[in-house]
Design a protein around this motif. Sequence first.
Motif, PDB file in Angstrom:
ATOM      1  N   LYS A 136       0.830  -1.213   0.000  1.00  0.00           N
ATOM      2  CA  LYS A 136       0.000   0.000   0.000  1.00  0.00           C
ATOM      3  C   LYS A 136       0.862   1.260   0.000  1.00  0.00           C
ATOM      4  O   LYS A 136       0.615   2.185  -0.760  1.00  0.00           O
ATOM      5  CB  LYS A 136      -0.911   0.024   1.236  1.00  0.00           C
ATOM      6  CG  LYS A 136      -2.138  -0.814   1.138  1.00  0.00           C
ATOM      7  CD  LYS A 136      -2.795  -0.766   2.504  1.00  0.00           C
ATOM      8  CE  LYS A 136      -4.262  -0.783   2.504  1.00  0.00           C
ATOM      9  NZ  LYS A 136      -4.821  -0.833   3.862  1.00  0.00           N
ATOM     10  N   GLN A 137       1.857   1.280   0.850  1.00  0.00           N
ATOM     11  CA  GLN A 137       2.699   2.466   0.963  1.00  0.00           C
ATOM     12  C   GLN A 137       3.546   2.685  -0.291  1.00  0.00           C
ATOM     13  O   GLN A 137       3.518   3.762  -0.875  1.00  0.00           O
ATOM     14  CB  GLN A 137       3.631   2.361   2.183  1.00  0.00           C
ATOM     15  CG  GLN A 137       2.992   2.741   3.471  1.00  0.00           C
ATOM     16  CD  GLN A 137       2.609   4.222   3.503  1.00  0.00           C
ATOM     17  OE1 GLN A 137       3.177   5.060   2.836  1.00  0.00           O
ATOM     18  NE2 GLN A 137       1.611   4.525   4.297  1.00  0.00           N
ATOM     19  N   LEU A 138       4.300   1.673  -0.669  1.00  0.00           N
ATOM     20  CA  LEU A 138       5.196   1.826  -1.823  1.00  0.00           C
ATOM     21  C   LEU A 138       4.405   1.903  -3.128  1.00  0.00           C
ATOM     22  O   LEU A 138       4.625   2.804  -3.941  1.00  0.00           O
ATOM     23  CB  LEU A 138       6.213   0.682  -1.865  1.00  0.00           C
ATOM     24  CG  LEU A 138       7.138   0.561  -0.655  1.00  0.00           C
ATOM     25  CD1 LEU A 138       8.090  -0.611  -0.830  1.00  0.00           C
ATOM     26  CD2 LEU A 138       7.895   1.840  -0.396  1.00  0.00           C
ATOM     27  N   GLY A 139       3.489   0.967  -3.322  1.00  0.00           N
ATOM     28  CA  GLY A 139       2.689   0.950  -4.549  1.00  0.00           C
ATOM     29  C   GLY A 139       1.791   2.163  -4.671  1.00  0.00           C
ATOM     30  O   GLY A 139       1.613   2.715  -5.760  1.00  0.00           O
ATOM     31  N   GLY A 140       1.237   2.589  -3.544  1.00  0.00           N
ATOM     32  CA  GLY A 140       0.366   3.766  -3.553  1.00  0.00           C
ATOM     33  C   GLY A 140       1.112   5.029  -3.952  1.00  0.00           C
ATOM     34  O   GLY A 140       0.612   5.841  -4.732  1.00  0.00           O
ATOM     35  N   ASN A 141       2.328   5.190  -3.437  1.00  0.00           N
ATOM     36  CA  ASN A 141       3.121   6.361  -3.795  1.00  0.00           C
ATOM     37  C   ASN A 141       3.562   6.317  -5.259  1.00  0.00           C
ATOM     38  O   ASN A 141       3.612   7.349  -5.923  1.00  0.00           O
ATOM     39  CB  ASN A 141       4.336   6.500  -2.879  1.00  0.00           C
ATOM     40  CG  ASN A 141       3.989   7.225  -1.605  1.00  0.00           C
ATOM     41  OD1 ASN A 141       3.427   8.306  -1.629  1.00  0.00           O
ATOM     42  ND2 ASN A 141       4.302   6.615  -0.472  1.00  0.00           N
TER      43      ASN A 141
END
Length: 156
Positions: free
Chosen positions: A57-62
């Motif tokens: 979520k964090q890496l892919g979302g950014n």
Amino acid sequence: MLVTLLAIAGMVAFAVVLAGLTLEASPASVPLTHNNLTPGRSIENYLNQPGFVDTVKQLGGNIALGVPFGILLPLLSRRTRGFLRVAFVTATTMLLVELVQGALITGRAFDIDDVVLNTTGALIGYLLLGRRLGRAVRPRTQPRWWQRRRTPVASD
């Protein structure tokens, strides 16, 4: 002209979504937030945490947050087309978002890794779709400098 208007509308819609995602206060997060000025530190922390879904979520979302820049910027103008130009405009914009976020929004912090990941997403969007769309909508009007013919100088 229509494509430019659609690209502008897309950028406005994207700006609204971006503001909603990044500039919303989170008072409950105040004790958890910290600024990160060291590139790679947050990415490493996310990769080392046990929650795989949170990492994605964090890496892919950014990364996903930057993709619209890579697609829409080349449609706005020839001046915003090109790998380095897309990287520069995206990094500058996201740096400003992070500065506002870290300085003015409760429960949010400045994180240089967010800028890096957002810019990476923009470059992915540019390489996958933005470059082709930009060339199709705004073709080059002059040959590149190395493709121009030089007229021979007449000698006496």
